[in-house]
Design a protein around this motif. Structure first.
Motif, PDB file in Angstrom:
ATOM      1  N   ALA A  24       0.840  -1.205   0.000  1.00  0.00           N
ATOM      2  CA  ALA A  24       0.000   0.000   0.000  1.00  0.00           C
ATOM      3  C   ALA A  24       0.872   1.252   0.000  1.00  0.00           C
ATOM      4  CB  ALA A  24      -0.930  -0.005   1.211  1.00  0.00           C
ATOM      5  N   ALA A  25       1.978   1.211   0.741  1.00  0.00           N
ATOM      6  CA  ALA A  25       2.853   2.393   0.816  1.00  0.00           C
ATOM      7  C   ALA A  25       3.453   2.699  -0.555  1.00  0.00           C
ATOM      8  CB  ALA A  25       3.962   2.162   1.841  1.00  0.00           C
ATOM      9  N   THR A  26       3.834   1.653  -1.283  1.00  0.00           N
ATOM     10  CA  THR A  26       4.447   1.888  -2.596  1.00  0.00           C
ATOM     11  C   THR A  26       3.401   2.378  -3.600  1.00  0.00           C
ATOM     12  OG1 THR A  26       6.019   0.147  -2.066  1.00  0.00           O
ATOM     13  CG2 THR A  26       5.979   0.887  -4.341  1.00  0.00           C
ATOM     14  N   LEU A  27       2.209   1.787  -3.571  1.00  0.00           N
ATOM     15  CA  LEU A  27       1.140   2.280  -4.457  1.00  0.00           C
ATOM     16  C   LEU A  27       0.901   3.765  -4.203  1.00  0.00           C
ATOM     17  CD1 LEU A  27      -1.393  -0.690  -4.124  1.00  0.00           C
ATOM     18  CD2 LEU A  27      -0.399   0.112  -6.279  1.00  0.00           C
ATOM     19  N   THR A  28       0.845   4.121  -2.919  1.00  0.00           N
ATOM     20  CA  THR A  28       0.594   5.511  -2.530  1.00  0.00           C
ATOM     21  C   THR A  28       1.728   6.413  -3.013  1.00  0.00           C
ATOM     22  OG1 THR A  28      -0.553   4.710  -0.585  1.00  0.00           O
ATOM     23  CG2 THR A  28       0.145   7.016  -0.543  1.00  0.00           C
ATOM     24  N   ARG A  29       2.955   5.939  -2.783  1.00  0.00           N
ATOM     25  CA  ARG A  29       4.116   6.752  -3.174  1.00  0.00           C
ATOM     26  C   ARG A  29       4.114   6.990  -4.693  1.00  0.00           C
ATOM     27  NH1 ARG A  29       9.185   4.984  -4.320  1.00  0.00           N
ATOM     28  NH2 ARG A  29       8.766   2.984  -3.337  1.00  0.00           N
ATOM     29  N   HIS A  30       3.884   5.918  -5.458  1.00  0.00           N
ATOM     30  CA  HIS A  30       3.898   6.073  -6.917  1.00  0.00           C
ATOM     31  C   HIS A  30       2.810   7.038  -7.380  1.00  0.00           C
ATOM     32  CE1 HIS A  30       6.058   1.947  -7.560  1.00  0.00           C
ATOM     33  NE2 HIS A  30       6.865   2.890  -7.110  1.00  0.00           N
ATOM     34  N   TYR A  31       1.638   6.914  -6.776  1.00  0.00           N
ATOM     35  CA  TYR A  31       0.552   7.831  -7.152  1.00  0.00           C
ATOM     36  C   TYR A  31       0.975   9.273  -6.872  1.00  0.00           C
ATOM     37  CZ  TYR A  31      -3.904  10.172  -7.570  1.00  0.00           C
ATOM     38  OH  TYR A  31      -4.895  11.042  -7.957  1.00  0.00           O
ATOM     39  N   GLN A  32       1.560   9.460  -5.694  1.00  0.00           N
ATOM     40  CA  GLN A  32       1.901  10.837  -5.302  1.00  0.00           C
ATOM     41  C   GLN A  32       3.066  11.399  -6.115  1.00  0.00           C
ATOM     42  OE1 GLN A  32       2.009  10.253  -1.055  1.00  0.00           O
ATOM     43  NE2 GLN A  32      -0.180  10.774  -0.860  1.00  0.00           N
ATOM     44  N   VAL A  33       3.989  10.521  -6.497  1.00  0.00           N
ATOM     45  CA  VAL A  33       5.091  10.971  -7.368  1.00  0.00           C
ATOM     46  C   VAL A  33       4.516  11.461  -8.701  1.00  0.00           C
ATOM     47  CG1 VAL A  33       6.999  10.102  -8.814  1.00  0.00           C
ATOM     48  CG2 VAL A  33       6.962   9.600  -6.363  1.00  0.00           C
ATOM     49  N   PHE A  34       3.572  10.701  -9.236  1.00  0.00           N
ATOM     50  CA  PHE A  34       2.977  11.106 -10.514  1.00  0.00           C
ATOM     51  C   PHE A  34       2.190  12.402 -10.353  1.00  0.00           C
ATOM     52  CE2 PHE A  34       0.323  11.053 -14.278  1.00  0.00           C
ATOM     53  CZ  PHE A  34       1.211  10.628 -15.250  1.00  0.00           C
ATOM     54  N   GLU A  35       1.445  12.461  -9.264  1.00  0.00           N
ATOM     55  CA  GLU A  35       0.632  13.652  -8.987  1.00  0.00           C
ATOM     56  C   GLU A  35       1.528  14.904  -8.903  1.00  0.00           C
ATOM     57  OE1 GLU A  35      -1.220  13.703  -5.068  1.00  0.00           O
ATOM     58  OE2 GLU A  35      -3.119  14.243  -6.018  1.00  0.00           O
ATOM     59  N   ALA A  36       2.663  14.756  -8.210  1.00  0.00           N
ATOM     60  CA  ALA A  36       3.579  15.897  -8.080  1.00  0.00           C
ATOM     61  C   ALA A  36       4.156  16.259  -9.447  1.00  0.00           C
ATOM     62  CB  ALA A  36       4.698  15.545  -7.095  1.00  0.00           C
ATOM     63  N   ALA A  37       4.430  15.219 -10.270  1.00  0.00           N
ATOM     64  CA  ALA A  37       5.066  15.467 -11.570  1.00  0.00           C
ATOM     65  C   ALA A  37       4.179  16.288 -12.496  1.00  0.00           C
ATOM     66  CB  ALA A  37       5.431  14.139 -12.241  1.00  0.00           C
ATOM     67  N   ILE A  38       2.865  16.189 -12.319  1.00  0.00           N
ATOM     68  CA  ILE A  38       1.966  16.909 -13.244  1.00  0.00           C
ATOM     69  C   ILE A  38       1.271  18.084 -12.543  1.00  0.00           C
ATOM     70  CG2 ILE A  38       1.561  14.877 -14.691  1.00  0.00           C
ATOM     71  CD1 ILE A  38      -1.223  14.742 -13.184  1.00  0.00           C
ATOM     72  N   SER A  39       1.779  18.434 -11.361  1.00  0.00           N
ATOM     73  CA  SER A  39       1.055  19.404 -10.530  1.00  0.00           C
ATOM     74  C   SER A  39       1.029  20.821 -11.104  1.00  0.00           C
ATOM     75  CB  SER A  39       1.657  19.425  -9.122  1.00  0.00           C
ATOM     76  OG  SER A  39       2.999  19.830  -9.210  1.00  0.00           O
ATOM     77  N   LYS A  40       1.921  21.077 -12.068  1.00  0.00           N
ATOM     78  CA  LYS A  40       1.918  22.430 -12.643  1.00  0.00           C
ATOM     79  C   LYS A  40       0.794  22.608 -13.660  1.00  0.00           C
ATOM     80  CE  LYS A  40       6.761  23.684 -12.102  1.00  0.00           C
ATOM     81  NZ  LYS A  40       7.790  22.760 -12.656  1.00  0.00           N
TER      82      LYS A  40
END
Ligand code: LLP
Length: 411
Positions: A24-40
């Motif tokens: 669950a932690a890795t799924l969450t981390r990957h989601y958040q990494v992607f979210e941050a990458a497109i946050s602009k």
């Protein structure tokens, strides 16, 4: 080896092998990494459900705010069931049936990604019947070559996907004339396991040009669905795919000032390296030219090596780094086919019958592509979070399989 704080040995003992184990932690981390990458950008993440569609995985991503990219009525049902809002769901796929369209219209999903003119007309008719309007983007095939393997590239003109880019203007003109269709955007998905930015960039620039042309022709283009496809590292020896951050930066720069809402459909990037296949050695067979590790997992559980010659790292659960003797092995399953081979000529510490083995990067396109060949029941899926874990899909019994079959009286 542990999954978060849970020992894989405990899971093997209590759940049995083979089993998929997700973090669950890795799924969450990957989601958040992607979210941050497109946050602009003004953007929606519509997780590609096909990569790993387990309800617990979807529920976790829903809680993080994810939308969904679905390709069947079944996937749509899953997404709605875990509470993904309909206005965050897009429906992709070359062969949507009228029943599937009806379900998605009734749910009032954000957008249909339409892949052909016959589909457009079927959707218009279906929406008319329901006195509704279907929001659509055409999936544009930009004729760009990309993707890790011939079987997963989708963006070439000869692939079955989408409307060829040279036919796009005519398709939009046709859609604009239909009363129950509302054009909202364009869509592209060029392939999967793409390990360089170049094909993304080529496709993106073609998409941006097309948006400008379509707008000049009077179409109100508000969304640009750029699909999924970002690759993940499967081994140290392959090309390292671009970091999500670089992918996001490239797209954000290129679309600046375009005034579109971007939609992304990542699948593998989120789930792939969040899961392993946990399996046990049944026998070690020393042949005259090869040594074989025969596992209790097989091609029906994880078909990627057989289907795409995919590389997955493989490791024993218990190993020490202090110079333990190694051997070269072929690592195979028990199914009666030569293709049931996970890896050839891999160097591993000496393995004995009973040893637990992990097959890495199995969180995406693993369990979802499993079958029951050789009457091998589907294997369970387990989700770990910190020091707790739960079975999120149970192992069916052989009886469960046999129950669905029927012998006619006249046989
Ligand atoms: N959107 C659409 C329309 C797709 O067809 C796919 C994947 C995705 C998004 C997600 O792509 P991803 O981000 O996961 O690359 N079974 C193959 C992969 C097939 C991919 C199919 N489409 C494999 O195991 O490598």
């Amino acid at each position: 080896m542990m999954a978060e704080n849970v020992s894989l040995e405990t899971i093997a003992n209590e759940v049995g092998t083979p089993a998929y184990v997700y973090s669950a932690a890795t799924l969450t981390r990957h989601y958040q990494v992607f979210e941050a990458a497109i946050s602009k950008m003004d953007a929606l993440i519509a997780y590609s459900v096909k990569a790993n569609s387990n309800l617990a995985v979807l529920a976790l991503l829903a809680k993080l705010g994810s939308g969904a990219d679905v390709v069947s009525g079944g996937e749509l049902k899953r997404a709605l069931l875990v509470g993904i809002p309909a206005n965050k769901i897009v429906f992709s796929g070359v062969g949507k049936t009228v029943d599937e369209m009806r379900d998605a219209l009734t749910a009032d999903i954000l957008q249909f990604n339409v892949e052909s003119l016959p589909e457009l007309h079927a959707l218009n008719a279906c929406a008319k019947e329901l006195s509704m309007t279907a929001r659509i983007a055409f999936r544009i095939n930009p004729d760009v070559s990309a993707g890790g393997h011939e079987k997963i590239t989708t963006g070439k003109a000869e692939n079955k996907f989408g409307i060829n880019i040279d036919q796009a203007e005519a398709a939009y003109a046709e859609a604009a004339n239909l009363d129950h269709i509302e054009i909202t955007g364009i869509d592209m998905h060029i392939g999967s396991q793409i390990d360089t930015l170049a094909p993304f960039k080529t496709a993106l620039l073609k998409g941006i040009e097309l948006i400008k042309t379509l707008r000049a022709q009077g179409h109100n283009i508000r969304t640009f669905d750029f699909g999924g496809g970002l690759g993940i590292p499967y081994s140290e020896n392959e090309n390292t795919p671009p970091l999500p951050e670089l992918y996001g930066e490239m797209i954000s720069k290129a679309t600046q000032g375009l005034d579109v809402k971007m939609i992304f459909e990542p699948g593998r990037m989120i789930a792939g390296n969040a899961g392993i296949l946990l399996t046990k050695t049944i026998y070690v067979k020393k042949g005259s030219v090869r040594n074989f590790i025969i596992l209790d997992a097989a091609m029906n559980d994880l078909i990627r090596p057989a289907l795409y010659d995919a590389h997955h790292n493989i490791e024993p659960v218990k190993f020490s780094n202090n110079g333990a003797p190694t051997q070269i092995y072929d690592i195979v399953g028990p199914v009666c086919e030569t293709g049931d081979t996970f890896a050839k000529q891999r160097e591993l510490p000496e393995i004995e019958a009973g040893d637990l083995i992990t097959i890495h990067s199995a969180g995406a396109y693993g369990a979802v592509q499993a079958g029951q060949y050789n009457t091998r029941p589907l294997i369970p899926e387990v989700l770990v979070s910190g020091d707790k874990y739960e079975i999120i899909r149970a192992r069916p019994t052989v009886e469960d399989i046999l129950k669905t079959e029927h012998i006619p009286d006249w046989v």
